[in-house]
Design a protein around this motif. Structure first.
Motif, PDB file in Angstrom:
ATOM      1  N   GLU A 190       0.838  -1.209   0.000  1.00  0.00           N
ATOM      2  CA  GLU A 190       0.000   0.000   0.000  1.00  0.00           C
ATOM      3  C   GLU A 190       0.873   1.259   0.000  1.00  0.00           C
ATOM      4  O   GLU A 190       0.568   2.232  -0.693  1.00  0.00           O
ATOM      5  CB  GLU A 190      -0.934  -0.005   1.202  1.00  0.00           C
TER       6      GLU A 190
ATOM      7  N   GLN B 199      -6.334   0.666   7.245  1.00  0.00           N
ATOM      8  CA  GLN B 199      -7.225  -0.280   6.587  1.00  0.00           C
ATOM      9  C   GLN B 199      -8.678   0.190   6.657  1.00  0.00           C
ATOM     10  O   GLN B 199      -9.446  -0.010   5.708  1.00  0.00           O
ATOM     11  CB  GLN B 199      -7.080  -1.676   7.191  1.00  0.00           C
TER      12      GLN B 199
ATOM     13  N   VAL C 275      -8.964   2.688   3.950  1.00  0.00           N
ATOM     14  CA  VAL C 275      -9.007   2.013   2.652  1.00  0.00           C
ATOM     15  C   VAL C 275     -10.402   1.434   2.418  1.00  0.00           C
ATOM     16  O   VAL C 275     -10.922   1.489   1.299  1.00  0.00           O
ATOM     17  CB  VAL C 275      -7.914   0.925   2.568  1.00  0.00           C
ATOM     18  N   LEU C 276     -11.032   0.908   3.466  1.00  0.00           N
ATOM     19  CA  LEU C 276     -12.389   0.391   3.319  1.00  0.00           C
ATOM     20  C   LEU C 276     -13.365   1.501   2.927  1.00  0.00           C
ATOM     21  O   LEU C 276     -14.261   1.279   2.108  1.00  0.00           O
ATOM     22  CB  LEU C 276     -12.861  -0.269   4.615  1.00  0.00           C
TER      23      LEU C 276
ATOM     24  N   MET D  25      -8.787  -3.001  -3.275  1.00  0.00           N
ATOM     25  CA  MET D  25      -8.651  -2.278  -2.007  1.00  0.00           C
ATOM     26  C   MET D  25      -9.298  -3.034  -0.858  1.00  0.00           C
ATOM     27  O   MET D  25      -8.756  -3.071   0.250  1.00  0.00           O
ATOM     28  CB  MET D  25      -9.286  -0.891  -2.131  1.00  0.00           C
TER      29      MET D  25
ATOM     30  N   ALA E  89      -7.444  -5.094   2.668  1.00  0.00           N
ATOM     31  CA  ALA E  89      -7.811  -4.410   3.909  1.00  0.00           C
ATOM     32  C   ALA E  89      -8.531  -5.365   4.854  1.00  0.00           C
ATOM     33  O   ALA E  89      -8.260  -5.373   6.069  1.00  0.00           O
ATOM     34  CB  ALA E  89      -8.686  -3.206   3.603  1.00  0.00           C
TER      35      ALA E  89
ATOM     36  N   ILE F 210      -7.215  -6.537   8.583  1.00  0.00           N
ATOM     37  CA  ILE F 210      -8.035  -6.317   9.778  1.00  0.00           C
ATOM     38  C   ILE F 210      -8.250  -7.614  10.535  1.00  0.00           C
ATOM     39  O   ILE F 210      -8.131  -7.661  11.762  1.00  0.00           O
ATOM     40  CB  ILE F 210      -9.375  -5.651   9.398  1.00  0.00           C
TER      41      ILE F 210
END
Length: 158
Positions: A43, A106, A109-110, A128, A132, A136
């Motif tokens: 990332e 993350q 990104v979500l 993406m 992520a 998590i």
């Protein structure tokens, strides 16, 4: 309680002895930590690539509303990429603080991945969302939590 050093003049270094007497380097790194660090590093590399493209567009004279706003955005991209590389490195080494940073990234990104997925770009959205979600889930694995519990040692007083 950790054992005192054999030489009283020699202070124990960071991670020299935990509550169970083991050194931090003696603890086996879980594969999940390497996976998390790799995803976060990828990332960060993607952000560096975006910053390179953004900077080349800025140098080539692409129209922008505010030149200094674009320079600020480029600085944010570069700074965030460097911070992500630090998160990946120190999580791989077993420090405690990068877990929170990796989780926040993350979640961000979500929040970008879902609208991208539903907005007509399914491959970009999945690119993406899937990493992520993996990070998590792995961040809350008990082996990852127990490995990444090292704190930075205090520097010597004198």
């Amino acid at each position: 309680m950790s054992r005192p050093p054999e030489n009283p003049r020699q202070a124990p270094g960071p991670g020299a002895g935990g509550p169970d007497g083991r050194r931090a380097r003696d603890v086996q790194r879980p594969a999940a930590v390497a996976v998390i660090a790799a995803i976060v590093a990828v990332e960060a590399t993607a952000l560096l690539t975006a910053a390179g493209w953004y900077g080349s567009q800025l140098i080539s004279g692409a129209p922008v509303l505010s030149f200094w706003g674009a320079v600020f955005t480029l600085g944010l991209l570069l700074g965030f990429a460097v911070w992500l590389l630090a998160v990946a490195r120190f999580l791989f080494r077993g420090y405690r603080w990068p877990r929170a940073g990796a989780l926040v990234v993350q979640l961000l990104v979500l929040t970008i991945g879902f609208p991208t997925l539903t907005g007509g770009y399914p491959l970009a959205g999945l690119a993406m969302l899937v990493p992520a979600a993996i990070v998590i889930v792995l961040l809350f694995d008990k082996r990852v939590i127990s490995f990444a519990s090292r704190t930075g040692g205090a520097p010597p007083a004198l």
